[in-house]
Design a protein around this motif. Structure first.
Motif, short mmCIF file in Angstrom:
data_model
loop_
_atom_site.label_atom_id
_atom_site.label_comp_id
_atom_site.label_asym_id
_atom_site.label_seq_id
_atom_site.Cartn_x
_atom_site.Cartn_y
_atom_site.Cartn_z
N THR A 33 44.21 22.43 65.31
CA THR A 33 43.23 22.85 64.32
C THR A 33 42.07 23.59 64.97
O THR A 33 41.61 24.62 64.48
CB THR A 33 42.70 21.62 63.56
OG1 THR A 33 43.77 21.04 62.82
CG2 THR A 33 41.59 22.00 62.60
N THR A 285 40.04 32.17 52.80
CA THR A 285 40.39 30.79 53.16
C THR A 285 41.37 30.73 54.32
O THR A 285 41.79 29.63 54.70
CB THR A 285 41.01 30.06 51.95
OG1 THR A 285 42.18 30.76 51.52
CG2 THR A 285 40.02 29.99 50.81
N VAL A 288 40.58 28.25 57.19
CA VAL A 288 40.81 26.85 56.84
C VAL A 288 42.31 26.57 56.70
O VAL A 288 42.80 25.55 57.17
CB VAL A 288 40.07 26.50 55.53
CG1 VAL A 288 40.34 25.05 55.14
CG2 VAL A 288 38.57 26.72 55.70
N ASP A 289 43.03 27.49 56.05
CA ASP A 289 44.48 27.31 55.90
C ASP A 289 45.16 27.23 57.26
O ASP A 289 46.07 26.41 57.46
CB ASP A 289 45.07 28.45 55.08
CG ASP A 289 44.58 28.46 53.64
OD1 ASP A 289 44.20 27.39 53.16
OD2 ASP A 289 44.57 29.54 53.03
N LEU A 292 44.53 23.97 58.91
CA LEU A 292 45.27 22.87 58.30
C LEU A 292 46.77 22.99 58.56
O LEU A 292 47.51 22.06 58.24
CB LEU A 292 45.01 22.85 56.79
CG LEU A 292 43.56 22.51 56.39
CD1 LEU A 292 43.37 22.71 54.89
CD2 LEU A 292 43.22 21.08 56.77
N SER A 321 38.44 19.21 55.15
CA SER A 321 38.76 20.54 54.65
C SER A 321 37.77 20.97 53.57
O SER A 321 37.42 22.16 53.47
CB SER A 321 40.19 20.58 54.09
OG SER A 321 40.36 19.64 53.05
N THR A 325 35.46 24.29 53.65
CA THR A 325 35.64 25.28 52.59
C THR A 325 34.36 25.51 51.79
O THR A 325 34.19 26.60 51.21
CB THR A 325 36.77 24.83 51.64
OG1 THR A 325 37.93 24.52 52.41
CG2 THR A 325 37.13 25.91 50.64
N SER A 366 43.16 25.17 49.42
CA SER A 366 42.93 24.83 50.82
C SER A 366 42.41 23.41 50.98
O SER A 366 42.83 22.68 51.88
CB SER A 366 41.94 25.82 51.44
OG SER A 366 42.46 27.14 51.43
N HIS A 369 45.19 20.97 50.62
CA HIS A 369 46.33 21.15 51.51
C HIS A 369 46.78 19.84 52.17
O HIS A 369 48.00 19.63 52.32
CB HIS A 369 46.00 22.18 52.59
CG HIS A 369 47.15 22.48 53.50
ND1 HIS A 369 48.09 23.44 53.24
CD2 HIS A 369 47.51 21.92 54.69
CE1 HIS A 369 48.98 23.47 54.22
NE2 HIS A 369 48.65 22.56 55.11
#
Length: 534
Positions: A33, A285, A288-289, A292, A321, A325, A366, A369
Motif C-alpha cells: 500500500t 481515486t 487510493v484504489d 487498496l 480508506s 478519500t 474506493s 473496496h
C-alpha cells in the motif's frame, strides 16, 4: 471438493513451505500500500497533465474513440482470461498462507500454460480486429504488445497472490512515467486515437517482462515450464467460470460501458464528454484504489488463515480508506468540476456537470473496496454475479431509455444507479457473512459520508456561482476552502475518522515513515476521541 468460503483442496499443507504469520501478511499488504501510494503521488500528477494534453489534442470525438478502444479492450481481456487469473490469486494466496509452495508452483505453471496457449493468441487477434481501421504498422505493434503482455502475465498474477505488491508498485512507478510520456507523444504527433492507444499498450508490456526478473527463482522457472491448463484443484474451474461471468457484469457496471450506447445513438461527441468525466472520476481515486490493491490477496490469505480477524480488518480498511478519500472528495471534486472548461477547453464544458455525481460514487467505491475485496475472498461468485447482473440491468436500462432525451447525462444516471445498487447489496451480503452490525459499518463509513456531503454541496454551489458570472478560479477556490473546513469540522464533531489501533497498524508496518502522517492526523483532531492516546 471445496465449498465456497473454505480453503481449496490440493496438495497438503506440509508441502515444503513456511507458513507466514498473520502479522507478516498484514505488513506485506501495508508495504504494498505504501509503495503504491508513492507511485500514485508521482504518476497521478503526470497522468493528469497528459490527460489534459490528449483531450485538447483529440477533441471530444477523438477522445471518445480512444475511450471506446480502452473500454472494449478491458472487456475483451476479462472475457479471454476466463477468470483464471482471479482464481489463481485466490488459490495461490491460500496456498501461500498455508505454506504450500508445491501447490503455488503448480498453479503458476498451469496459469502460464493458459496465458501462453489460450489467452495470448486470442488477445492478439482481438487487438487486430479492434484496430482494423488503422495502418498495418499500428495493427502489428498493437497485436504484438497485447500478445506479449498476456504471455508474460503469469508472474504478475503470482506476485500478487503472495502479496509481493511493493516491488510491483516500484516497477509500475517507472513504467507508468514512461507510458504517460509515450501516450502524449503519440497523441500530439498523430492526432489519432489508434496510435495513442497502441503507444500505451506497447510501453505497458514492459511491466510483466520486468516483473519476471523480480519473482522468486521457483516462480520464474515455473512460468518457463508451463503445463496444459487443466487438472486444476477441486473447485478452481467452477470458481473461475463463475467469476468470469460475475467479473464481466461487474466490469460493465464499473467501467464506461455506457460509451457503447452513446456511440450506438450516434453521439460520438457526447461519448467523449462522458468518457472524460468518467475517466476523471476514476483518476482522482486511482491513488487510493492502487493502495487498496494489495487487500485482495491479503483478504484471501486472512480468510484462509484466521477468519476471526476478518471483521476488524474490514472496519479498519474502511476507516483508513475513508480517511485517504476524504481529501479527494473535498479538494479534487470542486476543482475539476468548476475548472474543467478552462483546463480541458470549452468543448468539454459540460464535463464538469457530469463529473460531480461520478466523482462522488467513485470515491464511495474506493472507501468500500475493503468490503468488496473480502466478499471476493469468500468465494461466492454466483452471489457476485447476481449482484452485478442486477446492477448492470438497472444501469443499461436507464441509459438506453434516457439517452435519446438526456444524452450523456443519461449515462451518468445509469452508471450511478448501477454502482449504488452493486455496492449496497455487496455490503449487506458481507455483513451477514462476517456478522458485522450495520451500526459498526456506519461508524466506520460516517467520516467519509460527511466529507462527501460537504464536497458535493460546495461543488454545486461553486458551479452555480460560476454560471452566474463569478470568476471560475474564485468560485473553485472558495468551494475548495469551504468544503475542506466543513468536512474537517464534521469529522471532528462526529467523533474522528480513525482510532489508535488503526494508526498502530500503520506504525508497525512503517515505523520510520509514519510519524509525520500520524502527527498531522492528531493535530487535525481526526482520531476518535474514545480511543485517542495522549
Amino acid at each position: 471438493m471445496s465449498t465456497p468460503g473454505n480453503v481449496p483442496s490440493g496438495a497438503e499443507p506440509d508441502s515444503g513451505g513456511v507458513v507466514p504469520a498473520v502479522g507478516a501478511l498484514q505488513n506485506a499488504a501495508m508495504r504494498g500500500t505504501w509503495w503504491t501510494a508513492v507511485q500514485g503521488a508521482v504518476v497521478l500528477p503526470l497522468s493528469f497533465i497528459v490527460n489534459i494534453l490528449v483531450a485538447r489534442t483529440l477533441g471530444p470525438h477523438g477522445y471518445g474513440t480512444l475511450a471506446t478502444y480502452m473500454a472494449a479492450y478491458g472487456l475483451m481481456v476479462t472475457v479471454l482470461n476466463a477468470g483464471i487469473s482471479d482464481a489463481t490469486i485466490q488459490w495461490g494466496a491460500s496456498a501461500f498462507a498455508r505454506g504450500d509452495r508445491a501447490l503455488l508452483v503448480s498453479l503458476a505453471r498451469r496459469c502460464a500454460g493458459f496465458h501462453i496457449l489460450v489467452e495470448a493468441p486470442l488477445a492478439a487477434l482481438a487487438a487486430l480486429i479492434l484496430l482494423h481501421g488503422q495502418s498495418a504498422s499500428t495493427q502489428a505493434v498493437g497485436a504484438a504488445a497485447v500478445g506479449l503482455t498476456m504471455v508474460a502475465g503469469t508472474t504478475l498474477v503470482v506476485l500478487t497472490a503472495v502479496s509481493q505488491t511493493a516491488p510491483l508498485a516500484k516497477l509500475n512507478l517507472v513504467v507508468g512515467i514512461a507510458t504517460q510520456l509515450a501516450v502524449v507523444t503519440a497523441a500530439v504527433r498523430s492526432h489519432s486515437a489508434g496510435p495513442t492507444w497502441v503507444a500505451r499498450l506497447a510501453v505497458a508490456a514492459a511491466i510483466p517482462l520486468a516483473a519476471w526478473a523480480l519473482a522468486p527463482k521457483d516462480i520464474r522457472i515455473a512460468t518457463l515450464k508451463p503445463l496444459m491448463p487443466w487438472h486444476w484443484p477441486t473447485g478452481f474451474v467452477r470458481f473461475s467460470s463463475q467469476t468470469l461471468v460475475a467479473g464481466l457484469a461487474g466490469s460493465l457496471v464499473f467501467s464506461r460501458c455506457e460509451i457503447f450506447i452513446l456511440d450506438a445513438y450516434g453521439m460520438a461527441a457526447g461519448a467523449g464528454l462522458y468518457a472524460l468525466a468518467a475517466g476523471l472520476a476514476v483518476q482522482i481515486t486511482s491513488p487510493v484504489d492502487a493502495m487498496l490493491g494489495p487487500l485482495t490477496p491479503a483478504a484471501a490469505s486472512l480468510v484462509a488463515a484466521n477468519r476471526d480477524r476478518v471483521p476488524g480488518a474490514i472496519l479498519r480498511g474502511i476507516r483508513l480508506s475513508g480517511l485517504a478519500t476524504a481529501p479527494i472528495v473535498t479538494l479534487a471534486l470542486p476543482t475539476i468540476a468548476i475548472l474543467s472548461p478552462i483546463i480541458y477547453g470549452h468543448k468539454f464544458e459540460k464535463t464538469g456537470d457530469l463529473f460531480v455525481s461520478l466523482g462522488v460514487i467513485s470515491c464511495l467505491q474506493s472507501v468500500l473496496h475493503p468490503m468488496t475485496a473480502f466478499l471476493t475472498a469468500w468465494r461466492r461468485p454466483l452471489l457476485l454475479l447476481a449482484v452485478s447482473g442486477a446492477a448492470l440491468g438497472v444501469d443499461l436500462g436507464l441509459t438506453v431509455a434516457l439517452v435519446p432525451s438526456w444524452g450523456p447525462t443519461a449515462a451518468v444516471v445509469g452508471n450511478t444507479a448501477g454502482q449504488i445498487i452493486s455496492l449496497a447489496v455487496s455490503v449487506t451480503l458481507l455483513r451477514r457473512f462476517v456478522n458485522l452490525s450495520a451500526h459498526a459499518v456506519w461508524q466506520a463509513l460516517r467520516p467519509f459520508c460527511w466529507s462527501a456531503v460537504a464536497g458535493a454541496a460546495v461543488t454545486v454551489g461553486g458551479l452555480v456561482a460560476y454560471r452566474a458570472g463569478l470568476n471560475a478560479w474564485l468560485s473553485a477556490s472558495t468551494a475548495l476552502v469551504a468544503g475542506t473546513l466543513t468536512a474537517a469540522g464534521l469529522i471532528h464533531w462526529s467523533g474522528g475518522a480513525v482510532n489508535d489501533e488503526d494508526l498502530g497498524a500503520v506504525r508497525a508496518s512503517f515505523p520510520r515513515m509514519s510519524g509525520p502522517l500520524i502527527g498531522c492526523i492528531r493535530r487535525l483532531g481526526l482520531i476518535a476521541r474514545s480511543t485517542a492516546v495522549a
